[in-house]
Design a protein around this motif. Structure first.
Motif, PDB file in Angstrom:
ATOM      1  N   ALA A 109     -14.004  41.108-101.971  1.00 23.87           N
ATOM      2  CA  ALA A 109     -13.014  41.790-101.137  1.00 23.87           C
ATOM      3  C   ALA A 109     -11.669  41.866-101.841  1.00 23.87           C
ATOM      4  O   ALA A 109     -10.997  42.904-101.825  1.00 23.87           O
ATOM      5  CB  ALA A 109     -12.873  41.058 -99.804  1.00 23.87           C
ATOM      6  N   LEU A 110     -11.291  40.726-102.473  1.00 27.80           N
ATOM      7  CA  LEU A 110     -10.014  40.725-103.187  1.00 27.80           C
ATOM      8  C   LEU A 110     -10.025  41.701-104.357  1.00 27.80           C
ATOM      9  O   LEU A 110      -9.062  42.419-104.609  1.00 27.80           O
ATOM     10  CB  LEU A 110      -9.721  39.302-103.707  1.00 27.80           C
ATOM     11  N   ALA A 111     -11.174  41.727-105.066  1.00 30.85           N
ATOM     12  CA  ALA A 111     -11.289  42.648-106.205  1.00 30.85           C
ATOM     13  C   ALA A 111     -11.221  44.091-105.740  1.00 30.85           C
ATOM     14  O   ALA A 111     -10.579  44.938-106.366  1.00 30.85           O
ATOM     15  CB  ALA A 111     -12.602  42.396-106.951  1.00 30.85           C
ATOM     16  N   SER A 112     -11.888  44.372-104.608  1.00 34.47           N
ATOM     17  CA  SER A 112     -11.866  45.732-104.067  1.00 34.47           C
ATOM     18  C   SER A 112     -10.451  46.123-103.690  1.00 34.47           C
ATOM     19  O   SER A 112      -9.997  47.238-103.934  1.00 34.47           O
ATOM     20  CB  SER A 112     -12.790  45.829-102.842  1.00 34.47           C
ATOM     21  N   GLY A 113      -9.735  45.167-103.084  1.00 33.72           N
ATOM     22  CA  GLY A 113      -8.353  45.451-102.711  1.00 33.72           C
ATOM     23  C   GLY A 113      -7.490  45.712-103.926  1.00 33.72           C
ATOM     24  O   GLY A 113      -6.647  46.606-103.941  1.00 33.72           O
ATOM     25  N   ALA A 114      -7.715  44.923-104.973  1.00 32.13           N
ATOM     26  CA  ALA A 114      -6.938  45.112-106.201  1.00 32.13           C
ATOM     27  C   ALA A 114      -7.222  46.469-106.810  1.00 32.13           C
ATOM     28  O   ALA A 114      -6.318  47.175-107.261  1.00 32.13           O
ATOM     29  CB  ALA A 114      -7.277  43.996-107.195  1.00 32.13           C
ATOM     30  N   ASN A 115      -8.521  46.844-106.835  1.00 34.68           N
ATOM     31  CA  ASN A 115      -8.877  48.156-107.394  1.00 34.68           C
ATOM     32  C   ASN A 115      -8.240  49.284-106.610  1.00 34.68           C
ATOM     33  O   ASN A 115      -7.801  50.287-107.169  1.00 34.68           O
ATOM     34  CB  ASN A 115     -10.400  48.322-107.400  1.00 34.68           C
ATOM     35  N   ALA A 116      -8.214  49.129-105.270  1.00 33.71           N
ATOM     36  CA  ALA A 116      -7.618  50.170-104.436  1.00 33.71           C
ATOM     37  C   ALA A 116      -6.141  50.318-104.757  1.00 33.71           C
ATOM     38  O   ALA A 116      -5.609  51.425-104.788  1.00 33.71           O
ATOM     39  CB  ALA A 116      -7.823  49.832-102.959  1.00 33.71           C
ATOM     40  N   GLN A 117      -5.466  49.133-105.009  1.00 33.61           N
ATOM     41  CA  GLN A 117      -4.048  49.187-105.326  1.00 33.61           C
ATOM     42  C   GLN A 117      -3.812  49.835-106.685  1.00 33.61           C
ATOM     43  O   GLN A 117      -2.808  50.487-106.911  1.00 33.61           O
ATOM     44  CB  GLN A 117      -3.464  47.780-105.306  1.00 33.61           C
ATOM     45  N   GLU A 118      -4.760  49.637-107.604  1.00 32.40           N
ATOM     46  CA  GLU A 118      -4.599  50.173-108.951  1.00 32.40           C
ATOM     47  C   GLU A 118      -4.818  51.681-109.006  1.00 32.40           C
ATOM     48  O   GLU A 118      -4.326  52.352-109.909  1.00 32.40           O
ATOM     49  CB  GLU A 118      -5.590  49.485-109.890  1.00 32.40           C
ATOM     50  N   LYS A 119      -5.552  52.215-108.062  1.00 35.45           N
ATOM     51  CA  LYS A 119      -5.801  53.649-108.077  1.00 35.45           C
ATOM     52  C   LYS A 119      -4.484  54.409-107.928  1.00 35.45           C
ATOM     53  O   LYS A 119      -3.603  54.003-107.177  1.00 35.45           O
ATOM     54  CB  LYS A 119      -6.762  54.045-106.957  1.00 35.45           C
ATOM     55  N   GLN A 120      -4.362  55.502-108.655  1.00 38.27           N
ATOM     56  CA  GLN A 120      -3.135  56.281-108.635  1.00 38.27           C
ATOM     57  C   GLN A 120      -3.216  57.318-107.518  1.00 38.27           C
ATOM     58  O   GLN A 120      -3.931  58.305-107.617  1.00 38.27           O
ATOM     59  CB  GLN A 120      -2.951  56.966-109.993  1.00 38.27           C
ATOM     60  N   ARG A 121      -2.465  57.056-106.455  1.00 40.48           N
ATOM     61  CA  ARG A 121      -2.476  57.943-105.293  1.00 40.48           C
ATOM     62  C   ARG A 121      -1.717  59.233-105.594  1.00 40.48           C
ATOM     63  O   ARG A 121      -0.663  59.215-106.225  1.00 40.48           O
ATOM     64  CB  ARG A 121      -1.831  57.254-104.083  1.00 40.48           C
ATOM     65  N   ALA A 122      -2.287  60.329-105.132  1.00 41.46           N
ATOM     66  CA  ALA A 122      -1.637  61.624-105.344  1.00 41.46           C
ATOM     67  C   ALA A 122      -1.753  62.464-104.077  1.00 41.46           C
ATOM     68  O   ALA A 122      -2.844  62.943-103.746  1.00 41.46           O
ATOM     69  CB  ALA A 122      -2.266  62.355-106.530  1.00 41.46           C
ATOM     70  N   GLU A 123      -0.648  62.621-103.366  1.00 40.23           N
ATOM     71  CA  GLU A 123      -0.642  63.536-102.230  1.00 40.23           C
ATOM     72  C   GLU A 123      -0.546  64.960-102.772  1.00 40.23           C
ATOM     73  O   GLU A 123       0.367  65.287-103.538  1.00 40.23           O
ATOM     74  CB  GLU A 123       0.528  63.267-101.292  1.00 40.23           C
ATOM     75  N   VAL A 124      -1.479  65.803-102.370  1.00 35.73           N
ATOM     76  CA  VAL A 124      -1.535  67.184-102.851  1.00 35.73           C
ATOM     77  C   VAL A 124      -1.447  68.126-101.659  1.00 35.73           C
ATOM     78  O   VAL A 124      -2.288  68.104-100.762  1.00 35.73           O
ATOM     79  CB  VAL A 124      -2.835  67.449-103.636  1.00 35.73           C
ATOM     80  N   MET A 125      -0.418  68.969-101.659  1.00 33.10           N
ATOM     81  CA  MET A 125      -0.231  69.939-100.587  1.00 33.10           C
ATOM     82  C   MET A 125      -0.875  71.268-100.990  1.00 33.10           C
ATOM     83  O   MET A 125      -0.715  71.727-102.127  1.00 33.10           O
ATOM     84  CB  MET A 125       1.258  70.136-100.291  1.00 33.10           C
ATOM     85  N   HIS A 126      -1.599  71.889-100.058  1.00 29.01           N
ATOM     86  CA  HIS A 126      -2.263  73.163-100.334  1.00 29.01           C
ATOM     87  C   HIS A 126      -2.571  73.861 -99.025  1.00 29.01           C
ATOM     88  O   HIS A 126      -2.392  73.291 -97.938  1.00 29.01           O
ATOM     89  CB  HIS A 126      -3.555  72.924-101.129  1.00 29.01           C
ATOM     90  N   TRP A 127      -3.056  75.112 -99.134  1.00 31.09           N
ATOM     91  CA  TRP A 127      -3.386  75.884 -97.928  1.00 31.09           C
ATOM     92  C   TRP A 127      -4.866  76.253 -97.869  1.00 31.09           C
ATOM     93  O   TRP A 127      -5.266  77.145 -97.137  1.00 31.09           O
ATOM     94  CB  TRP A 127      -2.531  77.143 -97.831  1.00 31.09           C
ATOM     95  N   TRP A 128      -5.697  75.533 -98.584  1.00 31.08           N
ATOM     96  CA  TRP A 128      -7.126  75.848 -98.628  1.00 31.08           C
ATOM     97  C   TRP A 128      -7.835  75.215 -97.429  1.00 31.08           C
ATOM     98  O   TRP A 128      -8.297  74.077 -97.500  1.00 31.08           O
ATOM     99  CB  TRP A 128      -7.721  75.361 -99.941  1.00 31.08           C
ATOM    100  N   THR A 129      -7.941  75.971 -96.349  1.00 33.84           N
ATOM    101  CA  THR A 129      -8.497  75.420 -95.109  1.00 33.84           C
ATOM    102  C   THR A 129      -9.739  76.147 -94.606  1.00 33.84           C
ATOM    103  O   THR A 129     -10.385  75.676 -93.669  1.00 33.84           O
ATOM    104  CB  THR A 129      -7.431  75.444 -93.993  1.00 33.84           C
ATOM    105  N   SER A 130     -10.086  77.315 -95.157  1.00 33.34           N
ATOM    106  CA  SER A 130     -11.314  77.986 -94.720  1.00 33.34           C
ATOM    107  C   SER A 130     -12.520  77.213 -95.248  1.00 33.34           C
ATOM    108  O   SER A 130     -12.378  76.296 -96.071  1.00 33.34           O
ATOM    109  CB  SER A 130     -11.358  79.434 -95.227  1.00 33.34           C
TER     110      SER A 130
END
Length: 416
Positions: A17-38
């Protein structure tokens, strides 16, 4: 002994669980805005998200329906100091103001490392760059002068093949009308009507007239007989649309063709993504043709800009990873297969894409057939003025061709 073993199991689970949490923290989050909804668009953007996640990132989806609404929201956040990691724009000059305000990261280092300028058509390189620096990642090429059609509906109306010229085109519409279906699934929004007008203008006047209008801003060409013929042909299309057209979204118009309520749609090839999503095979039950004949490919498309983050003038590591992922050759094929567009890279193998995509890719390989869309050539403000003029003309059956030409010439003459 049993207690000790149970403790070891618990400890192991905790470590996981701790390793999974660490990996999640290491992932580089990227919020991406777009209009592709169809339907087709959502399936396509998932390709980017999955590929980015697999590369070590974490895609944070921020979808806003409608291009204008999504762009406005992104601009407000960027200017307001709360930018996303990346945001979608159309290929062209829509992000000029953001570059002018020094709010976008310079992607040149990433572009040079990936050799983008060597594998992307020059017109699109120019559209993604300002003063020799890349400020956007072009991700596709959308052909804007496509005609998509329901093959079964056309055959029932007595039409066996796509029209090769304007006489054949209007004869086809007459047959569709006589068969009892709506000939053209019309999206009654300003941007859609302007897109159809440009397809007609290029089809009637060819590349020379098209570029003299939009690249050279030649008022006299707007007043020429060639331009007038295009206006008259465009106005004639009013006879083939249904009363429910005003305000209709493009994907709702596409659905009319998919369900057999209409024969054809004149639209960019993003519509093909919805045909694919509806299990219609492009080039077979979902027919496709450049309108009319195959004189050239009006190139539109999409780019993603990367706002400055943390005061960095260049792309941050997460932005660089996202940019590289989007232009990865395999991602390009996988994404564009679903999106309905063709890869922006000319060095990828398109032989396994659908026949419509292959046709488009073949046209784009010939520089003489590469026609930049208006968004590449004139400012967003001028594009808006043209869209308003076109939709005002089309929505008023009694509108004067002379008045429209005069208005259009004035807009082009003052274009920036």
């Amino acid at each position: 002994m049993l207690k000790r073993f149970g403790f070891m199991l618990l400890s192991g689970a905790a470590l996981v669980a701790l390793a999974s949490g660490a990996n999640a923290q290491e992932k580089q989050r990227a919020e991406v805005m777009h209009w592709w909804t169809s339907g087709g668009e959502a399936a396509a953007v998932k390709v980017f998200a999955d590929r980015f996640d697999a590369a070590g990132g974490q895609w944070v989806d921020s979808a806003i329906a409608g291009g204008e609404a999504a762009r406005a929201a992104a601009i407000n956040r960027i200017v307001g100091g709360n930018p996303p990691v990346s945001s979608q724009f159309n290929t062209g000059r829509q992000f000029d103001d953001l570059v002018g305000q020094d709010l976008l990261a310079d992607l040149s280092a990433v572009a040079n490392e990936g050799g983008w300028a060597k594998v992307v058509p020059q017109a699109i390189v120019d559209a993604a760059s300002r003063d020799g620096k890349f400020y956007a990642v072009p991700v596709n090429i959308h052909g804007q002068n496509w005609m998509f059609y329901n093959t079964a509906v056309l055959q029932k109306a007595g039409v066996s093949e796509a029209p090769a010229n304007w006489d054949d085109f209007f004869a086809m519409l007459d047959k569709l009308k006589a068969s009892g279906v709506t000939p053209i699934a019309w999206g009654g929004q300003a941007w859609q009507e302007a897109l159809v007008f440009d397809a007609v203008l290029f089809g009637e006047g060819g590349k020379d007239l098209f570029l003299k209008v939009y690249k050279d801003h030649d008022e006299e060409v707007v007043k020429s007989e060639g331009f007038r013929k295009a206006v008259e042909a465009f106005g004639k299309l009013r006879n083939y649309v249904d009363p429910g057209a005003p305000g209709r979204n493009w994907n709702d118009a596409t659905a009319m063709v998919i369900t057999g309520k209409a024969g054809i749609q004149i639209m960019g090839d993003w519509a093909k993504g919805d045909f694919i999503n509806a299990k219609m095979t492009p080039g077979q039950d979902a027919g496709c043709a450049i309108l009319p004949g195959e004189q050239g490919y009006i190139m539109g498309g999409d780019v993603f800009v990367f706002p400055k983050l943390g005061g960095s003038a260049e792309a941050t590591p997460v932005q660089a990873l996202l940019a590289k992922t989007m232009l990865d050759p395999e991602t390009q094929i996988e994404f564009n297969k679903v999106k309905g567009s063709i890869p922006v890279r000319t060095d990828v193998d398109t032989s396994k894409m659908d026949v419509c995509a292959q046709k488009g890719a073949a046209l784009v390989k010939d520089p003489a057939k590469q026609i930049p869309s208006v968004n590449f050539l004139i400012s967003a403000d001028t594009v808006g003025q043209i869209q308003d003029a076109v939709t005002n003309f089309f929505s008023n059956p009694s509108a004067s061709t002379d008045d429209f030409i005069e208005t259009y010439a004035g807009i082009i003459g003052s274009a920036d």
